[in-house]
Motif scaffolding. Structure first.
Motif, PDB file in Angstrom:
ATOM      1  N   ARG A  97       0.822  -1.211   0.000  1.00  9.49           N
ATOM      2  CA  ARG A  97       0.000   0.000   0.000  1.00  9.49           C
ATOM      3  C   ARG A  97       0.855   1.259   0.000  1.00  9.49           C
ATOM      4  NH1 ARG A  97      -5.506  -0.861   3.514  1.00  9.49           N
ATOM      5  NH2 ARG A  97      -6.131  -2.818   2.548  1.00  9.49           N
ATOM      6  N   LEU A  98       1.962   1.226   0.734  1.00  8.40           N
ATOM      7  CA  LEU A  98       2.868   2.376   0.734  1.00  8.40           C
ATOM      8  C   LEU A  98       3.445   2.605  -0.660  1.00  8.40           C
ATOM      9  CD1 LEU A  98       4.385   4.625   2.213  1.00  8.40           C
ATOM     10  CD2 LEU A  98       6.137   2.907   2.800  1.00  8.40           C
ATOM     11  N   GLU A  99       3.887   1.546  -1.303  1.00  9.57           N
ATOM     12  CA  GLU A  99       4.439   1.671  -2.666  1.00  9.57           C
ATOM     13  C   GLU A  99       3.387   2.206  -3.642  1.00  9.57           C
ATOM     14  OE1 GLU A  99       7.557   1.401  -3.857  1.00  9.57           O
ATOM     15  OE2 GLU A  99       8.140   1.153  -1.758  1.00  9.57           O
ATOM     16  N   ASP A 100       2.162   1.711  -3.541  1.00 10.80           N
ATOM     17  CA  ASP A 100       1.081   2.190  -4.405  1.00 10.80           C
ATOM     18  C   ASP A 100       0.818   3.682  -4.181  1.00 10.80           C
ATOM     19  OD1 ASP A 100       0.742  -0.344  -5.448  1.00 10.80           O
ATOM     20  OD2 ASP A 100      -1.116  -0.765  -4.350  1.00 10.80           O
ATOM     21  N   ALA A 101       0.754   4.079  -2.916  1.00  4.16           N
ATOM     22  CA  ALA A 101       0.475   5.481  -2.588  1.00  4.16           C
ATOM     23  C   ALA A 101       1.599   6.394  -3.078  1.00  4.16           C
ATOM     24  CB  ALA A 101       0.269   5.645  -1.086  1.00  4.16           C
ATOM     25  N   ILE A 102       2.826   5.969  -2.882  1.00  5.96           N
ATOM     26  CA  ILE A 102       3.961   6.780  -3.342  1.00  5.96           C
ATOM     27  C   ILE A 102       3.951   6.878  -4.862  1.00  5.96           C
ATOM     28  CG2 ILE A 102       6.484   6.837  -3.542  1.00  5.96           C
ATOM     29  CD1 ILE A 102       6.550   5.699  -0.647  1.00  5.96           C
ATOM     30  N   GLY A 103       3.658   5.773  -5.534  1.00  2.00           N
ATOM     31  CA  GLY A 103       3.602   5.792  -6.998  1.00  2.00           C
ATOM     32  C   GLY A 103       2.542   6.761  -7.511  1.00  2.00           C
ATOM     33  N   ARG A 104       1.350   6.733  -6.903  1.00  2.00           N
ATOM     34  CA  ARG A 104       0.290   7.668  -7.314  1.00  2.00           C
ATOM     35  C   ARG A 104       0.705   9.112  -7.049  1.00  2.00           C
ATOM     36  NH1 ARG A 104      -2.730   3.864  -4.667  1.00  2.00           N
ATOM     37  NH2 ARG A 104      -3.053   5.251  -2.895  1.00  2.00           N
ATOM     38  N   PHE A 105       1.296   9.335  -5.885  1.00  2.00           N
ATOM     39  CA  PHE A 105       1.727  10.681  -5.515  1.00  2.00           C
ATOM     40  C   PHE A 105       2.758  11.210  -6.510  1.00  2.00           C
ATOM     41  CE2 PHE A 105       4.826  13.366  -3.266  1.00  2.00           C
ATOM     42  CZ  PHE A 105       3.998  14.405  -2.878  1.00  2.00           C
ATOM     43  N   VAL A 106       3.766  10.419  -6.808  1.00  2.00           N
ATOM     44  CA  VAL A 106       4.825  10.850  -7.726  1.00  2.00           C
ATOM     45  C   VAL A 106       4.246  11.141  -9.105  1.00  2.00           C
ATOM     46  CG1 VAL A 106       6.913  10.071  -8.941  1.00  2.00           C
ATOM     47  CG2 VAL A 106       6.711   9.749  -6.469  1.00  2.00           C
ATOM     48  N   HIS A 107       3.357  10.290  -9.587  1.00  2.00           N
ATOM     49  CA  HIS A 107       2.754  10.515 -10.911  1.00  2.00           C
ATOM     50  C   HIS A 107       1.867  11.753 -10.950  1.00  2.00           C
ATOM     51  CE1 HIS A 107       4.165   6.433 -11.754  1.00  2.00           C
ATOM     52  NE2 HIS A 107       4.162   6.833 -13.017  1.00  2.00           N
ATOM     53  N   ASP A 108       1.296  12.127  -9.814  1.00  2.00           N
ATOM     54  CA  ASP A 108       0.488  13.346  -9.750  1.00  2.00           C
ATOM     55  C   ASP A 108       1.354  14.594  -9.624  1.00  2.00           C
ATOM     56  OD1 ASP A 108      -1.853  11.900  -9.923  1.00  2.00           O
ATOM     57  OD2 ASP A 108      -2.312  12.017  -7.778  1.00  2.00           O
ATOM     58  N   VAL A 109       2.486  14.490  -8.923  1.00  5.35           N
ATOM     59  CA  VAL A 109       3.299  15.660  -8.598  1.00  5.35           C
ATOM     60  C   VAL A 109       4.323  15.999  -9.677  1.00  5.35           C
ATOM     61  CG1 VAL A 109       5.003  16.551  -6.951  1.00  5.35           C
ATOM     62  CG2 VAL A 109       2.945  15.435  -6.126  1.00  5.35           C
ATOM     63  N   VAL A 110       4.955  15.016 -10.278  1.00  8.13           N
ATOM     64  CA  VAL A 110       6.019  15.282 -11.261  1.00  8.13           C
ATOM     65  C   VAL A 110       5.546  16.208 -12.387  1.00  8.13           C
ATOM     66  CG1 VAL A 110       7.484  14.211 -13.029  1.00  8.13           C
ATOM     67  CG2 VAL A 110       7.415  13.267 -10.719  1.00  8.13           C
ATOM     68  N   PRO A 111       4.355  16.002 -12.953  1.00  7.72           N
ATOM     69  CA  PRO A 111       3.924  16.901 -14.033  1.00  7.72           C
ATOM     70  C   PRO A 111       3.731  18.359 -13.590  1.00  7.72           C
ATOM     71  CG  PRO A 111       2.635  14.880 -14.070  1.00  7.72           C
ATOM     72  CD  PRO A 111       3.433  14.869 -12.811  1.00  7.72           C
ATOM     73  N   LEU A 112       3.648  18.607 -12.281  1.00  9.21           N
ATOM     74  CA  LEU A 112       3.479  19.978 -11.797  1.00  9.21           C
ATOM     75  C   LEU A 112       4.767  20.790 -11.912  1.00  9.21           C
ATOM     76  CD1 LEU A 112       1.305  19.283  -8.623  1.00  9.21           C
ATOM     77  CD2 LEU A 112       0.537  20.019 -10.894  1.00  9.21           C
ATOM     78  N   ARG A 122       7.491  20.286   1.413  1.00 13.02           N
ATOM     79  CA  ARG A 122       6.040  20.384   1.588  1.00 13.02           C
ATOM     80  C   ARG A 122       5.485  19.122   2.249  1.00 13.02           C
ATOM     81  NH1 ARG A 122       4.230  24.383  -2.340  1.00 13.02           N
ATOM     82  NH2 ARG A 122       2.072  23.987  -1.826  1.00 13.02           N
ATOM     83  N   VAL A 123       6.008  17.959   1.857  1.00 16.34           N
ATOM     84  CA  VAL A 123       5.561  16.702   2.467  1.00 16.34           C
ATOM     85  C   VAL A 123       5.951  16.679   3.938  1.00 16.34           C
ATOM     86  CG1 VAL A 123       5.886  14.183   2.483  1.00 16.34           C
ATOM     87  CG2 VAL A 123       5.538  15.380   0.311  1.00 16.34           C
ATOM     88  N   ASP A 124       7.173  17.091   4.258  1.00 17.02           N
ATOM     89  CA  ASP A 124       7.600  17.157   5.662  1.00 17.02           C
ATOM     90  C   ASP A 124       6.687  18.079   6.459  1.00 17.02           C
ATOM     91  OD1 ASP A 124       9.689  15.396   5.265  1.00 17.02           O
ATOM     92  OD2 ASP A 124      11.223  16.963   5.097  1.00 17.02           O
ATOM     93  N   ALA A 125       6.362  19.234   5.908  1.00 14.32           N
ATOM     94  CA  ALA A 125       5.482  20.188   6.594  1.00 14.32           C
ATOM     95  C   ALA A 125       4.092  19.585   6.801  1.00 14.32           C
ATOM     96  CB  ALA A 125       5.390  21.493   5.800  1.00 14.32           C
TER      97      ALA A 125
END
Length: 136
Positions: A97-112, A122-125
């Protein structure tokens, strides 16, 4: 006797998740960060439905899933309470589940187009803001 803890959660009508899922996610988060602790009583199905102005069946579905997953425990004639903390998922499932969540997050954030260090900050905050506030 435990007092009923109000659930400070909001339902977002624009959220793609169903309302029951929003309730489940919010209760899990409040338990995970310690805002709700073992023994805290949750509002009744009818009470939470009135608070959120939603159908009681939706709250009942959310509470049933949280109980099945072990987050809540039903006490006959008394209501629902936060269950004792225990390992709810196997270590392998947690990793998946952690790997899935990180994968979704990275795919959403990189294009930004943000630099990785800015994203990490920002994640730390965001994690620091999860710490529940102490009440007197």
């Amino acid at each position: 006797m435990a007092r009923t803890r109000p659930l400070m959660l909001q339902i977002a009508t624009g959220d793609p998740r169903p309302i029951a899922r929003q309730i489940i996610d919010a209760v899990r988060m409040q338990i995970a960060i310690g805002a709700l602790v073992h023994g805290d009583q949750l509002p009744s199905v009818r009470g939470l439905a009135q608070q959120l102005t939603i159908n009681p069946n939706t709250v009942a579905r959310a509470y049933a899933e949280l109980t099945t997953e072990g987050w809540l425990e039903a006490r006959q004639g008394m209501g629902l309470y936060v269950a004792a903390r225990r390992q709810r998922l196997s270590e392998g499932e947690r990793e998946r589940r952690l790997e899935d969540a990180i994968g979704r997050f990275v795919h959403d954030v990189v294009p930004l187009g943000y630099p990785p260090e800015a994203v990490r900050q920002r994640v730390d905050a965001a994690f620091q803001n999860l710490t529940p506030r102490k009440t007197a």
